[in-house]
Every structure is written in structure tokens, then in C-alpha cells.
Motif scaffolding. Structure first.
Motif, PDB file in Angstrom:
ATOM      1  N   SER A   1      11.716  10.596  22.255  1.00  0.00           N
ATOM      2  CA  SER A   1      12.736   9.941  21.435  1.00  0.00           C
ATOM      3  C   SER A   1      12.220   8.679  20.762  1.00  0.00           C
ATOM      4  O   SER A   1      12.967   7.945  20.147  1.00  0.00           O
ATOM      5  N   CYS A   2      10.929   8.419  20.862  1.00  0.00           N
ATOM      6  CA  CYS A   2      10.340   7.202  20.306  1.00  0.00           C
ATOM      7  C   CYS A   2      10.566   7.111  18.791  1.00  0.00           C
ATOM      8  O   CYS A   2      10.479   8.106  18.067  1.00  0.00           O
ATOM      9  N   ILE A   3      10.850   5.892  18.336  1.00  0.00           N
ATOM     10  CA  ILE A   3      10.951   5.617  16.905  1.00  0.00           C
ATOM     11  C   ILE A   3       9.637   4.998  16.453  1.00  0.00           C
ATOM     12  O   ILE A   3       9.058   4.146  17.135  1.00  0.00           O
ATOM     13  N   TYR A   4       9.159   5.423  15.331  1.00  0.00           N
ATOM     14  CA  TYR A   4       7.857   4.995  14.826  1.00  0.00           C
ATOM     15  C   TYR A   4       8.025   4.159  13.564  1.00  0.00           C
ATOM     16  O   TYR A   4       8.741   4.537  12.645  1.00  0.00           O
ATOM     17  N   ILE A   5       7.337   3.009  13.511  1.00  0.00           N
ATOM     18  CA  ILE A   5       7.299   2.185  12.303  1.00  0.00           C
ATOM     19  C   ILE A   5       5.846   2.026  11.872  1.00  0.00           C
ATOM     20  O   ILE A   5       5.067   1.352  12.546  1.00  0.00           O
ATOM     21  N   PRO A   6       5.436   2.635  10.767  1.00  0.00           N
ATOM     22  CA  PRO A   6       4.095   2.365  10.238  1.00  0.00           C
ATOM     23  C   PRO A   6       4.059   0.965   9.643  1.00  0.00           C
ATOM     24  O   PRO A   6       5.043   0.479   9.090  1.00  0.00           O
ATOM     25  N   ALA A   7       2.922   0.301   9.768  1.00  0.00           N
ATOM     26  CA  ALA A   7       2.781  -1.053   9.256  1.00  0.00           C
ATOM     27  C   ALA A   7       1.375  -1.227   8.687  1.00  0.00           C
ATOM     28  O   ALA A   7       0.562  -0.313   8.716  1.00  0.00           O
ATOM     29  N   HIS A   8       1.100  -2.425   8.175  1.00  0.00           N
ATOM     30  CA  HIS A   8      -0.207  -2.771   7.630  1.00  0.00           C
ATOM     31  C   HIS A   8      -0.451  -2.111   6.285  1.00  0.00           C
ATOM     32  O   HIS A   8      -1.615  -1.955   5.866  1.00  0.00           O
ATOM     33  N   GLU A   9       0.603  -1.731   5.564  1.00  0.00           N
ATOM     34  CA  GLU A   9       0.416  -1.165   4.233  1.00  0.00           C
ATOM     35  C   GLU A   9       0.049  -2.279   3.250  1.00  0.00           C
ATOM     36  O   GLU A   9       0.541  -3.397   3.325  1.00  0.00           O
ATOM     37  N   ASN A  10      -0.804  -1.950   2.292  1.00  0.00           N
ATOM     38  CA  ASN A  10      -1.127  -2.838   1.170  1.00  0.00           C
ATOM     39  C   ASN A  10      -1.446  -4.262   1.610  1.00  0.00           C
ATOM     40  O   ASN A  10      -0.882  -5.226   1.101  1.00  0.00           O
ATOM     41  N   GLU A  11      -2.370  -4.397   2.560  1.00  0.00           N
ATOM     42  CA  GLU A  11      -2.728  -5.722   3.069  1.00  0.00           C
ATOM     43  C   GLU A  11      -3.460  -6.499   1.978  1.00  0.00           C
ATOM     44  O   GLU A  11      -4.558  -6.154   1.574  1.00  0.00           O
ATOM     45  N   TRP A  12      -2.838  -7.573   1.488  1.00  0.00           N
ATOM     46  CA  TRP A  12      -3.280  -8.194   0.239  1.00  0.00           C
ATOM     47  C   TRP A  12      -4.587  -8.960   0.363  1.00  0.00           C
ATOM     48  O   TRP A  12      -5.213  -9.275  -0.644  1.00  0.00           O
ATOM     49  N   MET A  13      -5.026  -9.274   1.582  1.00  0.00           N
ATOM     50  CA  MET A  13      -6.307  -9.964   1.744  1.00  0.00           C
ATOM     51  C   MET A  13      -7.498  -9.008   1.654  1.00  0.00           C
ATOM     52  O   MET A  13      -8.636  -9.446   1.517  1.00  0.00           O
ATOM     53  N   HIS A  14      -7.248  -7.716   1.733  1.00  0.00           N
ATOM     54  CA  HIS A  14      -8.328  -6.739   1.725  1.00  0.00           C
ATOM     55  C   HIS A  14      -8.755  -6.405   0.295  1.00  0.00           C
ATOM     56  O   HIS A  14      -8.029  -6.644  -0.668  1.00  0.00           O
ATOM     57  N   THR A  15      -9.936  -5.780   0.166  1.00  0.00           N
ATOM     58  CA  THR A  15     -10.337  -5.223  -1.119  1.00  0.00           C
ATOM     59  C   THR A  15      -9.455  -4.013  -1.425  1.00  0.00           C
ATOM     60  O   THR A  15      -8.836  -3.439  -0.533  1.00  0.00           O
ATOM     61  N   VAL A  16      -9.393  -3.609  -2.686  1.00  0.00           N
ATOM     62  CA  VAL A  16      -8.420  -2.588  -3.090  1.00  0.00           C
ATOM     63  C   VAL A  16      -8.605  -1.272  -2.348  1.00  0.00           C
ATOM     64  O   VAL A  16      -7.639  -0.556  -2.091  1.00  0.00           O
ATOM     65  N   ASP A  17      -9.860  -0.932  -2.011  1.00  0.00           N
ATOM     66  CA  ASP A  17     -10.078   0.344  -1.320  1.00  0.00           C
ATOM     67  C   ASP A  17      -9.603   0.296   0.130  1.00  0.00           C
ATOM     68  O   ASP A  17      -9.533   1.332   0.795  1.00  0.00           O
ATOM     69  N   HIS A  18      -9.242  -0.903   0.620  1.00  0.00           N
ATOM     70  CA  HIS A  18      -8.712  -1.036   1.974  1.00  0.00           C
ATOM     71  C   HIS A  18      -7.305  -1.644   1.982  1.00  0.00           C
ATOM     72  O   HIS A  18      -6.834  -2.067   3.030  1.00  0.00           O
ATOM     73  N   ARG A  19      -6.664  -1.674   0.824  1.00  0.00           N
ATOM     74  CA  ARG A  19      -5.239  -1.989   0.790  1.00  0.00           C
ATOM     75  C   ARG A  19      -4.526  -0.645   0.910  1.00  0.00           C
ATOM     76  O   ARG A  19      -4.358   0.070  -0.076  1.00  0.00           O
ATOM     77  N   GLU A  20      -4.120  -0.324   2.112  1.00  0.00           N
ATOM     78  CA  GLU A  20      -3.661   1.033   2.410  1.00  0.00           C
ATOM     79  C   GLU A  20      -2.438   1.388   1.572  1.00  0.00           C
ATOM     80  O   GLU A  20      -1.349   0.881   1.782  1.00  0.00           O
ATOM     81  N   ALA A  21      -2.631   2.273   0.613  1.00  0.00           N
ATOM     82  CA  ALA A  21      -1.595   2.611  -0.359  1.00  0.00           C
ATOM     83  C   ALA A  21      -0.566   3.570   0.230  1.00  0.00           C
ATOM     84  O   ALA A  21      -0.872   4.385   1.097  1.00  0.00           O
ATOM     85  N   TYR A  22       0.673   3.474  -0.268  1.00  0.00           N
ATOM     86  CA  TYR A  22       1.707   4.416   0.162  1.00  0.00           C
ATOM     87  C   TYR A  22       1.352   5.839  -0.236  1.00  0.00           C
ATOM     88  O   TYR A  22       1.697   6.790   0.464  1.00  0.00           O
ATOM     89  N   CYS A  23       0.666   6.014  -1.366  1.00  0.00           N
ATOM     90  CA  CYS A  23       0.298   7.381  -1.759  1.00  0.00           C
ATOM     91  C   CYS A  23      -0.609   8.009  -0.702  1.00  0.00           C
ATOM     92  O   CYS A  23      -0.531   9.210  -0.440  1.00  0.00           O
ATOM     93  N   GLU A  24      -1.450   7.196  -0.060  1.00  0.00           N
ATOM     94  CA  GLU A  24      -2.281   7.713   1.020  1.00  0.00           C
ATOM     95  C   GLU A  24      -1.436   8.033   2.250  1.00  0.00           C
ATOM     96  O   GLU A  24      -1.641   9.037   2.917  1.00  0.00           O
ATOM     97  N   LEU A  25      -0.492   7.155   2.554  1.00  0.00           N
ATOM     98  CA  LEU A  25       0.361   7.373   3.713  1.00  0.00           C
ATOM     99  C   LEU A  25       1.135   8.679   3.589  1.00  0.00           C
ATOM    100  O   LEU A  25       1.295   9.426   4.560  1.00  0.00           O
ATOM    101  N   PHE A  26       1.604   8.988   2.380  1.00  0.00           N
ATOM    102  CA  PHE A  26       2.396  10.197   2.176  1.00  0.00           C
ATOM    103  C   PHE A  26       1.539  11.450   2.062  1.00  0.00           C
ATOM    104  O   PHE A  26       2.043  12.561   2.249  1.00  0.00           O
ATOM    105  N   SER A  27       0.247  11.313   1.757  1.00  0.00           N
ATOM    106  CA  SER A  27      -0.535  12.493   1.411  1.00  0.00           C
ATOM    107  C   SER A  27      -1.641  12.843   2.401  1.00  0.00           C
ATOM    108  O   SER A  27      -1.970  14.016   2.568  1.00  0.00           O
ATOM    109  N   ARG A  28      -2.244  11.861   3.027  1.00  0.00           N
ATOM    110  CA  ARG A  28      -3.422  12.138   3.851  1.00  0.00           C
ATOM    111  C   ARG A  28      -3.064  12.967   5.076  1.00  0.00           C
ATOM    112  O   ARG A  28      -2.052  12.743   5.725  1.00  0.00           O
ATOM    113  N   ASN A  29      -3.950  13.874   5.391  1.00  0.00           N
ATOM    114  CA  ASN A  29      -3.723  14.761   6.519  1.00  0.00           C
ATOM    115  C   ASN A  29      -3.677  14.001   7.849  1.00  0.00           C
ATOM    116  O   ASN A  29      -3.007  14.416   8.790  1.00  0.00           O
ATOM    117  N   ASP A  30      -4.383  12.862   7.933  1.00  0.00           N
ATOM    118  CA  ASP A  30      -4.379  12.077   9.159  1.00  0.00           C
ATOM    119  C   ASP A  30      -3.226  11.066   9.190  1.00  0.00           C
ATOM    120  O   ASP A  30      -3.158  10.230  10.079  1.00  0.00           O
TER     121      ASP A  30
END
Length: 382
Positions: free
Chosen positions: A328-357
Motif C-alpha cells: 500500500s506504499c505511496i511513492y513520490i518521485p523527486a529530484h526532477e530538473n535539478e537546476w545546479m546540474h548540467t542539462v544532461d543531468h537535469r532529470e527531465a519529465y520526458c525521461e521520467l515518463f518514457s524510460r524503461n527504468d
């Protein structure tokens, strides 16, 4: 109608992913702005919300006519913020959220990926990006201060996200902060210190803590629980250094917790926590990169899991679900679009919705309850 909305959702997501799937590629400001406008036009033509469609079209016309090539960053973020309030985060099945909310989050990806670190980035771009992001962060912090001031004492679990993996959690008169990177001044930090019972810091990366806030909490005679001494120059009996496995549990400031020590590299020891607030068990794994450090979660009924969206969370889910009481656990993903990172490590929502992992595995049975993007919102679990 459902199939039509699903089809349009797939079309819009595919459109968004053509260039950016998996790791967002650096773009010039002009190209990124043009792609944002194209996406907003597609969104306006596919949403069933006529008011949203109308305002999206007005927004697109404004962007096409705007002579200042950097205003789009703040204007896009402001548009998304306004409409996310009308489509608030909600519990939903299998990580899905409304088509409109999902598309708004995809629209958010564009201003969040303005590349202020490019070699050819102008000072105007850097200033426009940073001022917009800091404004978003400060607004979330002000909302959190209002949330703290309400001081409810129900048996429900109330949740407020500030930024990144920073959360306040409250139940049964107990309040804790986790991984709070705070931009506000000393007076705000003193208010927070007076309002919480303990502050947890998963690891020593500065997007997960604020030295000023840690000192304020310690000065108020409240514990700061951390995996190593982040502020060795500041002496306090209220520091709680947990630098080894603590699976049997301990208590600090009236808050019971257990943990297992992992890391995010050799200089970043990272605690995976299970924190008990009222009758609720909250798991948070920070930026842990050691899978074995999360295995102890299978021995606990976890009511709420907060974890980085990039951090192999299906593995973490599986540990929790292996407990007969854990489903019954509720899950909250976090750390999206971390603004201090370079763009390739600002975790995009498109990746969250699409990546198999992440949420893109159609063959994986995700938790029945997922809250997408808790930022700026408050939730009550009953």
C-alpha cells in the motif's frame, strides 16, 4: 474519449522525445525556445480543456512576438505554475497523471533545460535562467512556511515539498524536515527550527542541505541527523552522526528512525532512512547508489517512499513490496530538473515518463498509488 486522450498523450510525448529521450542534449537558447513554442502549439491542439487551449494559443502568440529572446524562460515557468494549480498533483494508478498535468510537466522541461553552462551562453541567458529558477524556489519556500505555520495535529500524514528532495512531513504533532536546501534568510530558518522536531540530511551534497538551516536547528536544541559531520567547525551536542548501519533503530528529538549506510561516491556517505512520524513509516534514500543499502527496506512496512526519480526506484519498490504489508506504499518521485546540474543531468519529465527504468516499462506493475511532482503542493494521507 479515453482512447482519444490516450492517443493524443502518446503523440505529444513522442513529439517531445524525438530529440531528448534519455539524456537532454544541449541547445542554443534560440533552438530551445523554438522547440518550446512548437510543443506548446501541439499541446493547445490536443488538450480537451478549452480554457487551457485558449491560453496556450495566446501564450504561443506572445512568445512569437516577443523581441526579448530570454523572457520566455520566466514566462513559460509562470504559465506552468499557474496551470499546475488548476491540475494539482493527485494519487493515481500506476504513475499516470492527468493528460493536462503530464503535458504541463513536459512543457516545464524546456525552460528548465536552458543551458546556462554552455561555452557560448550569454550573461543574459544565465541571468534569465537563474532568476526564474530562484523565483520558483522562493515561492515554494514561502508556501512551505505557510504550511508550517498552520501547525495541524491530526493523525493523517501531511506532506509538503520545497525543492529537489526537500520535504516537510507532519503527523500527530510531530514534524520533520528532510534534505532541505533553503534559500531564505536567518529569520525563516529560525521559524523552521522552532516548527520541526528533527532535521534529516541524507548525504553531504549541497543540493540536499543548507548550512544556515542546520545551524539554526542545532541552536534551537533540535537534532540534525546526518551521515557525516557536514559542519565540523560548529560544535553542538545535538548533532547525530549516523556513519554506520542503524537497522535496529534509534531515537532523536522524539523521532524514531532506522537507516542503512550507502553512498553516492567515496566522499558522499548516504543514509537510506526509514523515519516514523506518528503511525507512519517514511522511507527516503537520498542519492544512494549502493543497492544493498536499500535491502533492509524489505523488513519494514513503508507507507511513503521518497526517492530520486533517476535512482533505480523499481528496485527500491521491489524491496518494499516484498514485505507482505508493503504493497500500500505511496511513492513520490523527486529530484526532477535539478537546476545546479548540467542539462544532461537535469532529470527531465520526458525521461521520467518514457524510460524503461522509470515509468516507461509497460510490463512492470507499478505501485497502485503515485504522486507525480509534489512541488508546491500539500497532501494528506488518510
Amino acid at each position: 474519449m479515453i482512447m482519444k486522450k490516450l492517443a493524443t498523450a502518446i503523440i505529444l510525448l513522442v513529439f517531445h522525445l524525438v530529440s531528448y529521450a534519455f539524456e537532454w542534449k544541449s541547445q542554443s537558447n534560440e533552438d530551445l525556445r523554438a522547440d518550446m513554442i512548437m510543443f506548446a502549439e501541439q499541446f493547445a491542439g490536443t488538450t480537451q480543456d478549452m480554457k487551457l487551449s485558449e491560453e496556450l494559443n495566446e501564450f504561443v502568440m506572445l512568445q512569437k512576438a516577443e523581441a526579448d529572446s530570454y523572457k520566455w524562460i520566466a514566462q513559460t515557468n509562470a504559465f506552468v505554475d499557474k496551470w499546475l494549480k488548476r491540475y494539482p498533483a493527485e494519487l493515481s494508478d500506476g504513475g499516470a497523471c492527468s493528460y493536462e498535468r503530464r503535458s504541463l510537466l513536459l512543457l516545464r522541461d524546456y525552460p528548465m533545460h536552458a543551458d546556462n553552462y554552455r561555452d557560448d551562453a550569454t550573461q543574459e541567458l544565465k541571468d534569465a535562467y537563474e532568476s526564474s529558477i530562484r523565483k520558483m524556489h522562493r515561492e515554494a519556500e514561502r508556501d512551505a512556511l505557510k504550511w508550517l505555520a498552520r501547525g495541524r495535529k491530526s493523525d493523517n500524514l501531511e506532506i509538503c515539498k520545497t525543492y529537489n528532495m526537500g520535504f516537510f512531513l507532519r503527523s500527530s504533532g510531530q514534524t520533520v524536515g528532510i534534505d532541505l536546501q533553503w534559500e531564505g534568510g536567518e529569520d525563516e530558518m529560525k521559524k523552521i527550527a522552532a516548527s520541526i522536531d528533527a532535521l534529516f540530511v541524507s548525504h553531504p551534497h549541497d543540493d540536499h542541505y543548507s548550512i544556515g538551516l542546520m545551524k539554526a536547528v542545532l541552536a534551537a536544541g533540535k537534532p540534525v541527523i546526518m551521515s557525516c559531520d557536514i559542519i565540523p567547525e560548529y560544535h553542538s551536542e545535538w548533532k547525530v552522526i549516523v556513519d554506520k548501519d542503524n537497522t535496529d533503530g534509534m531515537e532523536a528529538g522524539g523521532i524514531s528512525f532506522c537507516s542503512c549506510l550507502g553512498d553516492q561516491g567515496p566522499d558522499a556517505p548516504n543514509n537510506v532512512f526509514v523515519i516514523k512520524i506518528g503511525k507512519w513509516n517514511i522511507a527516503q534514500n537520498g542519492d544512494n547508489a549502493v543497492p544493498e543499502a536499500e535491502a533492509f527496506l524489505k523488513d519494514h512496512k513503508v507507507d511513503l517512499l521518497i526517492t530520486a526519480c533517476w535512482n533505480g526506484f523499481k528496485r527500491t519498490m521491489d524491496y518494499i513490496r516484498s514485505n507482505p504489508e508493503g504493497t500500500s506504499c505511496i511513492y513520490i518521485p523527486a529530484h526532477e530538473n535539478e537546476w545546479m546540474h548540467t542539462v544532461d543531468h537535469r532529470e527531465a519529465y520526458c525521461e521520467l515518463f518514457s524510460r524503461n527504468d522509470r515509468f516507461g516499462d509497460t510490463g512492470y506493475d507499478y505501485f497502485p498509488s503515485v504522486i507525480m511532482d509534489a512541488a508546491g503542493d500539500s497532501f494528506i494521507m488518510k
